[in-house]
Design a protein around this motif. Structure first.
Motif, PDB file in Angstrom:
ATOM      1  N   MET B  40       0.471  -0.640  -0.230  1.00  0.00           N
ATOM      2  CA  MET B  40       0.275   0.278   0.097  1.00  0.00           C
ATOM      3  C   MET B  40       1.016   0.978   0.231  1.00  0.00           C
ATOM      4  O   MET B  40       0.458   2.540   0.223  1.00  0.00           O
ATOM      5  CB  MET B  40      -0.867  -0.208   1.167  1.00  0.00           C
ATOM      6  CG  MET B  40      -1.811  -1.197   1.123  1.00  0.00           C
ATOM      7  SD  MET B  40      -2.643  -1.924   0.169  1.00  0.00           S
ATOM      8  CE  MET B  40      -4.039  -0.366  -0.122  1.00  0.00           C
ATOM      9  N   LEU B  41       2.406   1.392   0.047  1.00  0.00           N
ATOM     10  CA  LEU B  41       2.885   2.564   0.037  1.00  0.00           C
ATOM     11  C   LEU B  41       3.323   3.260  -1.005  1.00  0.00           C
ATOM     12  O   LEU B  41       2.808   2.288  -2.163  1.00  0.00           O
ATOM     13  CB  LEU B  41       4.867   1.946   0.700  1.00  0.00           C
ATOM     14  CG  LEU B  41       4.574   1.505   2.347  1.00  0.00           C
ATOM     15  CD1 LEU B  41       5.916   0.751   2.595  1.00  0.00           C
ATOM     16  CD2 LEU B  41       4.244   2.777   2.841  1.00  0.00           C
ATOM     17  N   PRO B  42       3.171   4.383  -1.097  1.00  0.00           N
ATOM     18  CA  PRO B  42       3.247   5.511  -2.282  1.00  0.00           C
ATOM     19  C   PRO B  42       4.977   4.098  -3.321  1.00  0.00           C
ATOM     20  O   PRO B  42       5.839   3.608  -2.759  1.00  0.00           O
ATOM     21  CB  PRO B  42       4.540   6.644  -2.377  1.00  0.00           C
ATOM     22  CG  PRO B  42       3.931   6.858  -0.463  1.00  0.00           C
ATOM     23  CD  PRO B  42       3.592   5.165   0.125  1.00  0.00           C
ATOM     24  N   ASP B  84      -3.763   0.597 -17.682  1.00  0.00           N
ATOM     25  CA  ASP B  84      -3.922   1.775 -16.615  1.00  0.00           C
ATOM     26  C   ASP B  84      -3.156   2.910 -17.257  1.00  0.00           C
ATOM     27  O   ASP B  84      -3.179   4.229 -16.723  1.00  0.00           O
ATOM     28  CB  ASP B  84      -3.090   1.395 -15.147  1.00  0.00           C
ATOM     29  CG  ASP B  84      -3.430   0.506 -14.804  1.00  0.00           C
ATOM     30  OD1 ASP B  84      -5.033   0.840 -14.416  1.00  0.00           O
ATOM     31  OD2 ASP B  84      -2.968  -0.545 -13.598  1.00  0.00           O
ATOM     32  N   TRP B  85      -1.740   2.726 -17.838  1.00  0.00           N
ATOM     33  CA  TRP B  85      -1.213   4.150 -18.756  1.00  0.00           C
ATOM     34  C   TRP B  85      -2.019   4.556 -19.830  1.00  0.00           C
ATOM     35  O   TRP B  85      -1.956   6.200 -19.332  1.00  0.00           O
ATOM     36  CB  TRP B  85       0.436   3.349 -19.777  1.00  0.00           C
ATOM     37  CG  TRP B  85       0.215   4.372 -19.760  1.00  0.00           C
ATOM     38  CD1 TRP B  85       0.562   6.181 -19.469  1.00  0.00           C
ATOM     39  CD2 TRP B  85       2.208   3.685 -20.876  1.00  0.00           C
ATOM     40  NE1 TRP B  85       1.702   5.853 -20.633  1.00  0.00           N
ATOM     41  CE2 TRP B  85       2.472   5.271 -20.715  1.00  0.00           C
ATOM     42  CE3 TRP B  85       3.012   2.996 -21.615  1.00  0.00           C
ATOM     43  CZ2 TRP B  85       4.254   5.006 -21.572  1.00  0.00           C
ATOM     44  CZ3 TRP B  85       3.591   3.394 -22.309  1.00  0.00           C
ATOM     45  CH2 TRP B  85       4.025   4.760 -22.860  1.00  0.00           C
ATOM     46  N   LEU B  86      -2.664   3.544 -19.767  1.00  0.00           N
ATOM     47  CA  LEU B  86      -3.977   4.444 -21.331  1.00  0.00           C
ATOM     48  C   LEU B  86      -4.750   5.009 -20.195  1.00  0.00           C
ATOM     49  O   LEU B  86      -5.368   6.838 -21.121  1.00  0.00           O
ATOM     50  CB  LEU B  86      -4.250   4.129 -22.344  1.00  0.00           C
ATOM     51  CG  LEU B  86      -3.357   3.149 -23.347  1.00  0.00           C
ATOM     52  CD1 LEU B  86      -3.772   1.995 -24.255  1.00  0.00           C
ATOM     53  CD2 LEU B  86      -2.765   4.095 -24.088  1.00  0.00           C
ATOM     54  N   VAL B  87      -5.765   4.561 -19.549  1.00  0.00           N
ATOM     55  CA  VAL B  87      -6.857   5.209 -18.640  1.00  0.00           C
ATOM     56  C   VAL B  87      -6.437   6.242 -17.842  1.00  0.00           C
ATOM     57  O   VAL B  87      -6.650   7.875 -17.706  1.00  0.00           O
ATOM     58  CB  VAL B  87      -7.290   4.231 -18.070  1.00  0.00           C
ATOM     59  CG1 VAL B  87      -8.809   5.246 -17.734  1.00  0.00           C
ATOM     60  CG2 VAL B  87      -7.525   2.969 -19.580  1.00  0.00           C
ATOM     61  N   VAL B  88      -5.576   5.922 -16.980  1.00  0.00           N
ATOM     62  CA  VAL B  88      -4.710   7.175 -16.433  1.00  0.00           C
ATOM     63  C   VAL B  88      -3.616   7.576 -16.477  1.00  0.00           C
ATOM     64  O   VAL B  88      -3.931   8.905 -16.666  1.00  0.00           O
ATOM     65  CB  VAL B  88      -5.135   6.438 -14.403  1.00  0.00           C
ATOM     66  CG1 VAL B  88      -5.232   7.318 -13.898  1.00  0.00           C
ATOM     67  CG2 VAL B  88      -6.584   5.356 -14.530  1.00  0.00           C
ATOM     68  N   GLU B  95       2.816   1.643 -10.716  1.00  0.00           N
ATOM     69  CA  GLU B  95       2.551   1.656  -9.527  1.00  0.00           C
ATOM     70  C   GLU B  95       1.984  -0.012  -9.339  1.00  0.00           C
ATOM     71  O   GLU B  95       2.154  -0.638  -7.925  1.00  0.00           O
ATOM     72  CB  GLU B  95       2.070   2.397  -7.988  1.00  0.00           C
ATOM     73  CG  GLU B  95       2.247   3.331  -7.869  1.00  0.00           C
ATOM     74  CD  GLU B  95       1.625   4.684  -7.361  1.00  0.00           C
ATOM     75  OE1 GLU B  95       1.850   5.264  -6.921  1.00  0.00           O
ATOM     76  OE2 GLU B  95       0.661   4.311  -6.697  1.00  0.00           O
ATOM     77  N   VAL B  96       0.390  -0.290  -9.862  1.00  0.00           N
ATOM     78  CA  VAL B  96      -0.095  -1.478  -9.789  1.00  0.00           C
ATOM     79  C   VAL B  96       0.802  -2.137 -10.538  1.00  0.00           C
ATOM     80  O   VAL B  96       0.903  -3.583  -9.755  1.00  0.00           O
ATOM     81  CB  VAL B  96      -1.195  -1.244 -10.906  1.00  0.00           C
ATOM     82  CG1 VAL B  96      -1.990  -2.884 -10.874  1.00  0.00           C
ATOM     83  CG2 VAL B  96      -2.192   0.264 -10.098  1.00  0.00           C
ATOM     84  N   THR B  97       2.102  -2.560 -11.129  1.00  0.00           N
ATOM     85  CA  THR B  97       2.950  -3.831 -11.772  1.00  0.00           C
ATOM     86  C   THR B  97       3.228  -4.005 -10.856  1.00  0.00           C
ATOM     87  O   THR B  97       3.571  -4.953 -10.195  1.00  0.00           O
ATOM     88  CB  THR B  97       3.114  -3.531 -13.075  1.00  0.00           C
ATOM     89  OG1 THR B  97       2.297  -2.264 -13.708  1.00  0.00           O
ATOM     90  CG2 THR B  97       3.848  -4.204 -13.172  1.00  0.00           C
TER      91      THR B  97
END
Lengths: 470, 241
Positions: B40-42, B84-88, B95-97
């Protein structure tokens, strides 16, 4: 001497299907054994569960009559108290394993008994020695052969030292050598004073079992029996063809399951494939069905085919539950464009499925599901024939007779029928028999010749039962 | 053609050579719990943790297993990254990866060095009732078997021509109803298997109140060291300014 196990007019009715089985009355003293036999669908497995106390403790339904273990009625005992006195061996050892290693499997019941560590160790060492399991202890039970798994399931129960053993078709998954070895282990248990109850189809294997009471079970089940198939000819004829298998090799990692096999099949042959568990029977069938990548070639000649054509053979799998999801009639016709309705009518009549055409597969008995899976394979367009993996598993003699008659009818119509089995009685009905071992084909020829070739059976590691005459 | 046996998506084979094999499963569970918090960390702290964790995996002789596991989920990672890259944003995609990679590595370390039986014993010792610990053990144990059954269903349906339509990309949306041919048998088989195990366990006294486990666990100095380092690292990453 008081009986160790006593049941009086025990019967059971399932609430969903209203199928009922029984009544079964039985009285067994120390060192006695009983064989309960009857037709497929007659409720043997259910009655075995009544004797073992799983019914009424785990199942909903109506149980009438009582089962007594010594002085105690199983209805008044808790299931763990019953487990101390009665051991239960299931039909399929592969699905009943609860642990990830052989050692943990043996320990499971001992831990439940609440024994001190030293006593557990003593009993563990004893069964490991008695059942010769030392080299398997750290292996996963799922990596063992069928015979080894059944031996392990018996050892896990014997370690708990119950006074009664109840077995639901313990031989059905075993080849002839493993079956004889298992029976020898049970004879030792009988000599040690245990009482044994078999619920079994493969009766000849038990014909010499000591002090065996035979208890026939009436046809209380709802399944039809009989071996009559329609006198009408099979509605479709095949053209002449031959299938050629050259240099067939299948490897799983570094292990070669099939190595450089060469075989030829003709349309119209009924061929049985026999071998020990793990000898590659299923892999050969899967290769011929086009489900298994392989090295080598498989092609068909004749019937207007190019030489490069792969044969079209439909496969009947060992476990029918892998493919059933529609009511019987719909299931047989599913995804078939312009089905041959004459063949459909013939099939449901031949396989005694007429009254189940609207029935969901979950409500069919195991035998009915097997016949439905066979109907699906036959109904699906096949130019060259069908392949069957252990088609007689859990079937009584009447259903085996029906099955073999049907297979003969299909082969007479010009199709290849090729089945893998450990049931030598069933295989003895084939025109041709192939014996397969770890190093490949051991013998291949007319069934009569193979049955007389004792050297080949020895090489295959199989015992040819004495009641099967060539 | 030479057939290479397809490896299961989740390998439950044990890595006997790993030094972590001899640690108490409770210490490994605690390590997994700490690593799950870090997820959950940055981004910056996640990268530092992943770097340290990969060194730990190399020390544990599980690096190859970790890579194999990543290879098996590579398409999920790639698709998630692109979407995620394209949408956000690119940062969220990274991060998600990374979070998924950390979770994969945690799972790999635990199941490669702990048998389902040891895991159940650890959970039991941590106060979970045996009935639930046994269920979790069976769930772990059944992963491989469920995959085999799925394969068997797939083949059985394919052999009767049901799946060719499902797998045709042009008709996939109109033929979704045919997926029932896979799901119904899968549910039936899984339910049957669960029932057989229930019967088998009951027939061997599963619900006995007198049960005593034969194997014992001992939390030794090395387990304390591993737990303290895990807690210390997580605390540092969370509270470091």
């Amino acid at each position: 001497m008081k009986p160790l196990l006593y049941s009086e007019k025990v019967s059971f009715t399932y609430p969903q299907t209203h199928r009922s089985c029984g009544p079964l009355s039985l009285s067994l003293r120390q060192g006695e054994s009983a064989l309960v036999h009857g037709p497929s669908g007659g409720g043997k497995s259910t009655l075995a569960r009544c004797l073992a106390g799983l019914i009424p403790h785990l199942y909903h339904g109506q149980m009438t009559g009582d089962v007594w273990i010594g002085d105690h009625n199983t209805k008044e005992m808790r299931s763990w108290e019953i487990a101390r006195e009665v051991g239960f061996v299931f039909q399929n050892p592969a699905t009943q394993m609860v642990a990830s290693t052989v050692e943990d499997e043996l320990l499971f019941g001992l831990e439940n008994l609440g024994l001190p560590g030293e006593e557990i160790k003593t009993r563990l060492d004893f069964v490991v020695d008695q059942f010769d399991l030392n080299s398997f202890l750290k292996r996963s039970p799922h990596t063992l052969s069928g015979g080894e798994q059944q031996k392990l399931s018996l050892a896990a129960i014997i370690a708990m030292q119950p006074s009664v053993l109840i077995m639901d078709e313990p031989l059905s998954m075993l080849d002839s050598s493993a079956a004889y070895e298992f029976i020898d282990l049970l004879k030792e248990q009988l000599e040690e004073g245990k009482s044994l109850v078999f619920f079994e189809h493969r009766l000849p294997y038990l014909q010499d079992f000591p002090s065996l009471k035979r208890i026939p079970l009436g046809i209380a089940g709802n399944e039809q029996t009989g071996s009559q198939i329609p006198s009408l000819p099979y509605p479709e004829k095949a053209g002449a063809f031959s299938i050629h298998v050259q240099g067939l090799t299948v490897s799983f990692g570094k292990k070669k399951i099939l190595n450089d096999l060469n075989l030829e099949f003709e349309g119209g042959q009924l061929v049985a494939l026999i071998g020990r568990n793990g000898s590659g029977k299923t892999t050969l069938l899967r290769s011929l069905a086009g489900l298994q990548p392989f090295e080598g070639t498989i092609h068909v000649i004749g019937d207007g085919q190019d030489e490069s054509d792969f044969p079209q053979l439909n496969m009947v799998f060992q476990n029918p539950d892998t493919q059933l999801f529609n009511p019987t009639g719909e299931e047989i016709l599913y995804k078939i464009q312009s089905p041959n309705l004459e063949l459909y009518e013939w099939l449901i009549q031949a396989l005694k499925l007429e009254k189940y055409q609207e029935t969901q597969p979950l409500l069919l008995s195991e035998g009915e599901k097997r016949r439905l899976a066979l109907a699906i394979a036959i109904m699906h367009p096949h130019h060259h024939g069908i392949l069957l993996d252990e088609p007689s598993l859990g079937q009584d003699q009447a259903h085996k007779d029906l099955l073999i008659e049907l297979l003969k009818t299909i082969s007479r119509a010009g199709y290849l029928v090729f089945f893998a089995t450990h049931d030598i009685e069933l295989a003895a009905n084939a025109d041709r028999m192939i014996l397969i071992g770890e190093k490949g084909i051991i013998a291949d020829g007319p069934t009569r010749n193979i049955l007389q070739n004792h050297n080949a059976w020895q090489q295959a590691g199989l015992i040819l039962p004495h009641w099967i005459a060539p | 053609m030479k057939w290479k046996k397809r490896k299961p998506y989740i390998s439950t084979d044990l890595e006997e050579a790993s030094p972590l094999r001899n640690f108490d499963p409770r210490a490994k569970l605690f390590l997994s719990l700490c690593a799950s918090v870090v997820v959950m960390l940055p981004l910056q702290r996640l990268v530092i943790f992943l770097g340290i964790y990969i060194l730990f995996i190399i020390w544990s002789r599980l690096f190859f297993r970790f890579l194999t596991q990543l290879d098996k989920i590579k398409w999920i990672l790639i698709i998630l990254f692109i979407v995620d890259w394209l949408v956000v944003s690119l940062q969220l995609a990274v991060e998600v990866t990374l979070r998924l990679t950390v979770i994969t590595s945690v799972f790999t370390v635990l199941i490669s060095t702990t048998t389902p039986g040891e895991l159940a014993l650890a959970l039991e010792r941590l106060g979970l009732p045996y009935r639930f610990a046994f269920s979790i053990k069976l769930a772990f144990q059944s992963l491989g078997m469920l995959e085999q059954e799925w394969q068997a269903i797939w083949e059985a349906q394919k052999s009767r021509g049901v799946l060719s339509d499902i797998m045709n990309i042009r008709t996939i949306f109109t033929k979704l109803g045919d997926l029932v041919s896979l799901t119904v048998p899968a549910i039936v088989l899984a339910t049957k298997q669960a029932w057989v195990i229930t019967e088998s366990a009951t027939a061997r006294g599963f619900d006995s109140p007198m049960r005593k486990p034969y194997h014992q666990l001992s939390f030794t100095t090395r387990d304390w060291v591993l737990s303290i380092i895990s807690a210390g690292l997580v605390a540092t990453l969370i509270f470091w300014r």
